[in-house]
Design an enzyme around this catalytic site. Structure first.
Site, PDB file in Angstrom:
ATOM      1  N   LYS A  10       0.838  -1.205   0.000  1.00  0.00           N
ATOM      2  CA  LYS A  10       0.000   0.000   0.000  1.00  0.00           C
ATOM      3  C   LYS A  10       0.864   1.242   0.000  1.00  0.00           C
ATOM      4  O   LYS A  10       2.049   1.231   0.353  1.00  0.00           O
ATOM      5  CB  LYS A  10      -0.941   0.005   1.210  1.00  0.00           C
ATOM      6  N   ASP A  39      -1.465  -2.092  10.040  1.00  0.00           N
ATOM      7  CA  ASP A  39      -1.595  -2.160   8.583  1.00  0.00           C
ATOM      8  C   ASP A  39      -2.158  -3.485   8.077  1.00  0.00           C
ATOM      9  O   ASP A  39      -2.494  -3.604   6.900  1.00  0.00           O
ATOM     10  CB  ASP A  39      -0.235  -1.923   7.910  1.00  0.00           C
TER      11      ASP A  39
END
Length: 320
Positions: free
Chosen positions: A20, A154
């Protein structure tokens, strides 16, 4: 592994999960618990980790790195024991499923290590999904997301993918309806930056300046509007990362990378998360490919990617 021991037949479930970038990251003041509240927009991009989870006849978890990994890991110390996030994910799944057999995890690394792109988190998310399938645990995505949150801020996003707003310490996720493709070039470094050290550096810089900041309550709606519409020019005007100056303080060459990227045609750029990966925004896949090639001629490791992409997905399930 190609063995049948008694009635045991090995099975491999292979899962991919994306890295990401943070297209927006507002960081609040240091809290009493040592953490920082954030308001961030995460974008899953087309650079994937893969985990192949193979059942073993004996109990226990083992981890290896696949030779198919595209990263140069010769100078990188990746723990292969209980310190590894994928190992921890398998251990959690073993407890939840009460499974008596073991598992071997082979990780194919493509997301830069300590690069601010959540590669280890992607490994953990992929492992959760792979072990859930391997051991027929039957957990829902919500249940897997709850386990993911126990592993790190995350990990839930690597499981979810797409575009999301992250609040709290980044683990309070809300999917954002932003499906228009954006084209980026990622410039990766041959070194990593410690996320805690980057946050400490930001605190030090703010203290030296006498700067006080409020707790971030929400992300700039202009960012979500630009992502929904696919308007790269509008997005370029609102990219923000409060950690960027701290990352540059620790790695001054990042400023040169950002400047070179824009001089070679990027609309805008920013350090992704705590860095040192730099994300450069472009107008099209062709522009991204051209920019990556130009930066390669300058000796940089540049990859053209797009996003958003889905989160962790099973790509094969094989009885050996």
């Amino acid at each position: 592994m190609n063995a049948v021991r008694g009635r045991f037949a090995a099975r491999t479930v292979r899962v991919k999960a994306p890295g990401k970038i943070n297209v927006s990251l507002d960081v609040g003041p240091l809290r009493e618990d040592g953490y920082h509240s954030v308001a961030s927009v995460y974008l899953a991009v087309s650079l994937y980790e893969e985990v192949a989870a193979t059942s073993t006849a004996t109990e226990g978890i083992t981890v290896s790195i696949s030779p198919a990994s595209t990263l140069d890991l010769s100078d990188v110390d990746i723990p292969l024991d209980e310190r590894n996030l994928a190992y921890k994910a398998a251990a959690i799944m073993a407890d939840v499923s009460e499974h008596s057999t073991g598992v071997h995890l082979e990780i194919t690394k493509r997301v830069p290590v300590a690069g601010g792109m959540g590669g280890g988190s992607a490994d953990a998310a992929a492992t959760l999904l792979a072990c859930d399938a391997l051991w027929n645990s039957g957990l829902s995505r919500d249940e897997l997301a709850h386990l993911a949150a126990e592993l790190g801020a995350d990990v839930p996003f690597a499981l979810l993918g797409g575009t999301a707003v992250g609040l709290g310490v980044g683990d309070e996720l809300s999917p954002a309806l932003a499906k228009a493709q954006m084209d980026w070039v990622l410039v990766t470094a041959d070194y990593g930056l410690s996320t805690p050290e980057v946050f400490r550096t930001l605190d030090r810089l703010r203290l030296a300046e006498g700067l006080t900041v409020d707790e971030p309550a929400a992300v700039d709606p202009k960012i979500l509007q630009a992502l929904r519409s696919g308007d790269a020019d509008a997005l370029s005007r609102v990219l923000v990362n409060d950690l960027q100056r701290a990352s540059i303080e620790l790695a001054p060459g990042l400023r040169d990378t950002l400047g070179l990227g824009e001089s070679c045609g990027a609309i805008a750029g920013l350090v992704s998360g705590s860095g040192p990966t730099v994300a450069l925004l472009t107008h099209s896949p062709e522009a991204a490919a051209g920019l990556a090639e130009d930066l390669g001629h300058h000796g940089l490791n540049a990859l053209a990617v797009h996003g958003p992409v889905p989160g962790a997905r099973i790509i094969s399930d094989t009885l050996l």
